[in-house]
Every structure is written in structure tokens, then in C-alpha cells.
Scaffold this active site. Structure first.
Site, mmCIF file in Angstrom:
data_model
loop_
_atom_site.group_PDB
_atom_site.id
_atom_site.type_symbol
_atom_site.label_atom_id
_atom_site.label_comp_id
_atom_site.label_asym_id
_atom_site.label_seq_id
_atom_site.Cartn_x
_atom_site.Cartn_y
_atom_site.Cartn_z
ATOM 1 N N GLY A 276 75.564 25.798 0.684
ATOM 2 C CA GLY A 276 76.798 25.012 0.685
ATOM 3 C C GLY A 276 76.901 24.074 -0.497
ATOM 4 O O GLY A 276 77.942 23.983 -1.146
ATOM 5 N N LEU B 23 79.718 32.361 4.493
ATOM 6 C CA LEU B 23 80.876 32.453 3.606
ATOM 7 C C LEU B 23 81.944 31.401 3.902
ATOM 8 O O LEU B 23 82.844 31.186 3.085
ATOM 9 C CB LEU B 23 81.491 33.857 3.671
ATOM 10 C CG LEU B 23 80.514 34.999 3.317
ATOM 11 C CD1 LEU B 23 81.208 36.342 3.446
ATOM 12 C CD2 LEU B 23 79.935 34.824 1.922
ATOM 13 N N ASP C 132 68.020 22.076 2.903
ATOM 14 C CA ASP C 132 68.480 21.845 4.264
ATOM 15 C C ASP C 132 67.367 21.362 5.179
ATOM 16 O O ASP C 132 67.498 21.414 6.382
ATOM 17 C CB ASP C 132 69.075 23.143 4.825
ATOM 18 C CG ASP C 132 68.047 24.268 4.874
ATOM 19 O OD1 ASP C 132 66.933 24.080 4.361
ATOM 20 O OD2 ASP C 132 68.360 25.327 5.440
ATOM 21 N N ASN C 133 66.248 20.921 4.584
ATOM 22 C CA ASN C 133 65.142 20.540 5.472
ATOM 23 C C ASN C 133 64.259 19.477 4.813
ATOM 24 O O ASN C 133 64.198 19.379 3.594
ATOM 25 C CB ASN C 133 64.309 21.781 5.822
ATOM 26 C CG ASN C 133 63.688 22.401 4.585
ATOM 27 O OD1 ASN C 133 62.633 21.958 4.129
ATOM 28 N ND2 ASN C 133 64.354 23.387 4.000
ATOM 29 N N CYS D 40 62.962 6.179 -5.645
ATOM 30 C CA CYS D 40 62.802 7.595 -5.356
ATOM 31 C C CYS D 40 63.110 7.760 -3.868
ATOM 32 O O CYS D 40 63.370 6.779 -3.172
ATOM 33 C CB CYS D 40 61.399 8.100 -5.722
ATOM 34 S SG CYS D 40 60.084 7.647 -4.569
ATOM 35 N N CYS E 218 68.757 21.044 15.985
ATOM 36 C CA CYS E 218 69.437 22.105 15.247
ATOM 37 C C CYS E 218 70.734 22.500 15.921
ATOM 38 O O CYS E 218 71.698 22.881 15.278
ATOM 39 C CB CYS E 218 68.544 23.322 15.128
ATOM 40 S SG CYS E 218 67.110 22.980 14.140
ATOM 41 N N CYS F 288 56.165 6.218 -6.657
ATOM 42 C CA CYS F 288 56.782 5.889 -7.955
ATOM 43 C C CYS F 288 56.512 4.458 -8.428
ATOM 44 O O CYS F 288 57.078 4.044 -9.432
ATOM 45 C CB CYS F 288 58.281 6.187 -7.943
ATOM 46 S SG CYS F 288 59.261 5.001 -7.009
#
Lengths: 94, 390
Positions: free
Chosen positions: B158, B188, B247-248, B292, B309, B369
Site C-alpha cells: 500500500g 489491488l 507491515d510488522n 530514531c 490482526c 543512536c
């Protein structure tokens, strides 16, 4: 006692009956969260750990400022402040 | 006597003329040598360090390149005539010390002075990127930066779809795509890189087809694999900017940690139903100090507290908005333009049609960082929420 609003992020709206904003009272963030928890059961454990500290994958903002950079949960809440709960969100592809 | 000869005689009497060798010496002392020939002449060779504006856009572009009207300008064309006309134009604009090279570039060459063949866009590129070239903030120099840039998109889904398409259109020369999935019809609704007739093919291959159809001269590198602590070093080290559309959480943290390790800017976008957020994690950015991902969220949520989910879902248009914002930030980073979205989290709410910006700060004690922190290594977190069968 100040009157403020807490913005509820989408992943946590199942606890607020779908509301994206909740009115709360409280002189500081801790008290405001307590009030939020009284209004909407089950929500606080997503934000605070068992010892009552802020979870490491959640940030809380008071009118645009991260409370970690202010006084943490003791940060003062003034009338009209907007609190935002900003959890880590993974989603992208699906 | 022809009118033009009269005019040139007039100009010669008022504009100082220099021999090429004198021009070179003057350039070494800070004068700006302006090559006013056409692009196809310049492509054959030009004086090193010359400002190559061409006569057509000279008056329109000189001020961006040389803001100080007191700077000594030395114009040069092929034979020393057009440069007189150009010098006159520059004087009229207010430049007070303008001179012209006698004999032009032909004599420069015959005198054995240094020449370089400048990098130029070909005719196809000039046409394709014309709207970039018209903007002084981008121009030819900026377009070369885009063409030389190497950007890796994490995910061809996406967010990755609009990011990769716009970067390809903009002329980002090397686009890498990492994704281990195949195209499913349910993708789609939002993943505009893919098409119905490519259902079932690997997403990276489908993406490559779409990007090359849009811009055939690109280099598209496909990484059909899942990012892990084993492969992240090898994949990341060849890129200038990483655009995270994963996505994770395990991937988000690997992307962050590798970007910190290699000091690569991490353009971050995420979406959930009607909401999205964008920021640039780049703790080493020269313009702005920012965090970060781990400064903001030191650890991912445990599986039992991650959004389930079953609740996941997203409005198909939403990744378009967030992905395009990521693409803009990427282009700004490449061009070094404007104020990057570093230290700022931009949140978008589609239902309210509202943007909200939150300040996000660098954590001076961040394990990853903080200044002088030794890299603590990668963590392969357990996948807390397996992606639904797309």
C-alpha cells in the site's frame, strides 16, 4: 481539577465504543488517565504497565509536547489541554 | 555596414574583452566564467567550472546562480560574438563588471586550455524531466542527484506502491524493492503498482514491470526475500535512503537499527484504517536534530498488546496520501531541499480530514543512536501479528 480531552488512536477505540475523543478531568496526566480508565474499562493496561509506568511502545502528548520531555505522568494538565495517545503502529502493506 | 555589425562595434567599445588565458586566470581569482552556448555545443566540451546557462535562459537564471551583482562575470561563446550580446544583457540586469572572451571557446581549445566534457541530460531526459529543469531548486544539478540516488522501498504494498511510482516518475535512478509476497487480488484495492493480470506473480516482479513501463531507463533492483538480521547489512549498504512501508514490528525495528548503523535516513510511514503517520528518522541529519524509531518507542509491544490482526484494515486511498508524503520527503532528502520531517511526527486523520504535527525528540540515552553508542546488534523479534492471508 482541569477539564481536558484525550484523543484516542484508532487501535484503542474498541475500548471507547468507537469514540475518537474522551472528555476527562484531572490536574495531572496520572489523574487524567485514572479518570479515563474509570470511564472505559480495559483501556489503561494498554497504556500503563503493572507498576503504573508508561509502556515503552506508547507515547503521551499534552498539547503537542511529549510528557517524557516534561514531567512524565506528573505533567500538569490545564483546562482545555488536548492529550494524545500515540502508540507504535506497524501497519503499512496489508 | 549591417545593423548587427554596428551594434557589435558599439559593444566592443564598451565591454572589455579578454584572451582565453586571461579569462582562466581571472576565473582562478574568483570570477565566474559563464558559458552561453547552446546545450548541444556545451555537450561537446566546456571550460572546467564554467557556469553553463546558455543564452536562452541566461537572464532568468543568472541571479539564482550569482546573486551578487558585483561579482566579475566573464562570458564565453564559441567565437566571441554571442558572448558580447550576453555580456550586454548581464550589464543591463545590473552586473557591474562583465567581460567577454575574445575568440570564444574555439580559441580556448586552440590555446590548449583545460576542457571537460560536462555531464548532460540527453534529449529524452530533457523532455521527461522538463518540469524539474524549469525550477531553479531542482534544475539539471538536482536532476543528476535524483538520477544518481539509490532508494530502497521496504514493501511493494500500500505504501510502497505510491512511493515507488512517484520516485520512478521523478527519475530516482536506482529503486530497490524488497518483498517476499505474491500479488493477491485483495491487494489491488490499494496497491496501485499491481494489476489484475499479475495476480499470483511475485510483488517485486510486478513492481518492476510497472516501474519500467513508467520510466524504462531506471535501474530496478528486486529483493524477493523477507528482511532479517542475516540479510539486512548486505541489502542496505548500497542505498542512500530507505523508505519504510512495512507491515510488522520485527521489520520496523530491523529497518531502524540498520539505518542507524549505516547512518541512512529512514523515511517512515504507517497506516491503520483511517489514520496514518509519517516522519523521517534521521538522527544524523545536518539540518535538524531528531530521534530514531527507538528513541520514540524503545521496544515493540508484546504480542498480547499489539492490535489484533482481525482489527486490521485500511481505507484503500489512505496509503496513497501517506506514501506520497514519504515520497516527497525522500526527494527533499536527495535534493537537500527545505525542512525535512525530522523530529516531527505528522499524523493524518482521514475522517476529520486533519493533519496534526507532534514534536518528537532525540533521546540522548538511546541505546542505538546516542552519541558514541556502540551498535548493540540486531534483534529478531517474533512476528507479533502474522499478516492475514492477503
Amino acid at each position: 481539577m482541569s477539564k481536558a480531552k484525550i484523543r484516542i488512536p484508532t487501535p484503542l477505540r474498541s475500548f471507547t465504543g468507537g469514540s475518537d475523543e474522551v472528555e476527562i478531568d484531572g490536574a495531572d496526566v496520572r489523574a487524567a488517565l485514572r479518570h479515563l480508565g474509570e470511564k472505559h474499562g480495559g483501556l489503561l493496561p494498554r497504556i500503563l504497565d503493572a507498576e503504573g509506568g508508561l509502556r515503552p511502545f506508547v507515547n503521551l502528548y499534552v498539547s503537542g509536547k511529549n510528557i517524557r520531555a516534561l514531567n512524565g505522568l506528573d505533567t500538569e494538565v490545564k483546562d482545555g489541554d488536548v492529550l494524545s495517545i500515540v502508540p507504535a503502529v506497524a501497519g503499512g502493506v496489508f | 555596414m549591417k545593423a548587427k555589425d554596428l551594434r557589435l562595434a558599439e559593444l566592443r567599445s564598451s565591454i572589455p574583452e579578454l584572451d582565453p588565458r586571461e579569462a582562466l586566470a581571472l576565473q582562478a581569482r574568483g570570477a565566474v566564467l559563464v558559458d552561453v552556448r547552446e546545450a548541444d555545443e556545451i555537450a561537446q566540451g566546456s571550460a572546467p567550472g564554467a557556469l553553463r546557462l546558455g543564452r536562452g535562459f541566461l537572464e532568468l537564471r543568472i541571479e539564482d546562480a550569482v546573486p551578487d551583482a558585483g561579482t566579475t562575470l566573464v562570458t564565453m561563446c564559441a567565437g566571441g560574438v554571442r558572448s558580447l550580446l550576453a555580456a550586454d544583457d548581464l550589464r543591463r540586469l545590473g552586473y557591474t563588471d562583465v567581460r567577454s572572451v575574445r575568440g570564444g571557446f574555439n580559441r580556448w581549445k586552440n590555446d590548449g586550455l583545460p576542457i571537460e566534457v560536462p555531464r548532460t541530460l540527453d534529449a529524452g531526459q530533457r523532455e521527461r524531466y522538463g518540469r524539474h529543469l524549469l525550477m531553479p531548486e531542482v534544475g539539471e544539478k538536482g536532476q543528476f542527484k535524483l538520477l544518481d540516488a539509490r532508494v530502497l522501498c521496504i514493501g511493494a504494498g500500500g505504501l510502497g506502491s505510491p512511493v515507488a511510482l512517484y520516485l520512478a516518475a521523478a527519475g530516482v535512478g536506482t529503486i530497490g524493492i524488497i518483498d517476499d509476497d505474491v500479488v493477491d487480488r485483495s491487494n489491488l484495492q490499494r496497491q496501485i503498482l499491481h494489476t489484475d493480470d499479475r495476480v499470483g506473480t511475485p510483488k517485486v516482479e510486478s513492481a518492476k514491470t510497472a516501474l519500467l513501463a513508467l520510466n524504462p531507463s531506471l535501474k530496478v533492483r528486486t529483493h524477493q526475500t523477507r528482511l532479517s538480521s542475516e540479510n539486512v547489512d548486505e541489502i542496505f549498504r548500497d542505498y542512500d535512503v530507505i523508505v519504510d512501508g512495512s507491515d510488522n514490528f520485527p521489520t520496523r525495528y530491523l529497518v531502524n537499527d540498520a539505518c542507524v548503523k549505516f547512518r541512512i535516513p529512514n523515511v517512515h510511514g504507517s497506516i491503520f484504517r483511517f489514520e496514518g503517520q509519517v516522519t523521517v528518522f534521521d538522527p544524523f541529519n545536518a539540518k535538524r536534530k531528531g530521534p530514531c524509531y527507538r528513541c520514540l518507542y524503545p521496544e515493540p509491544p508484546p504480542p498480547e498488546l499489539a492490535p489484533s490482526c482481525a482489527e486490521a484494515g485500511v481505507l484503500g486511498v489512505l496509503p496513497g496520501i501517506i506514501g506520497v508524503l514519504e515520497a516527497i520527503e525522500t526527494v527533499k532528502l536527495i535534493l537537500g531541499l527545505g525542512d525535512p520531517l525530522v523530529g516531527r511526527l505528522l499524523q493524518y486523520d482521514a475522517l476529520r480530514q486533519e493533519f496534526m504535527e507532534l514534536q518528537i525528540d532525540h533521546d540522548p540515552h538511546c541505546r542505538y543512536c546516542a552519541e558514541g553508542a556502540a551498535f548493540p546488534g540486531y534483534v529478531d523479534y517474533a512476528q507479533v501479528c502474522a499478516a492475514p492471508s492477503n
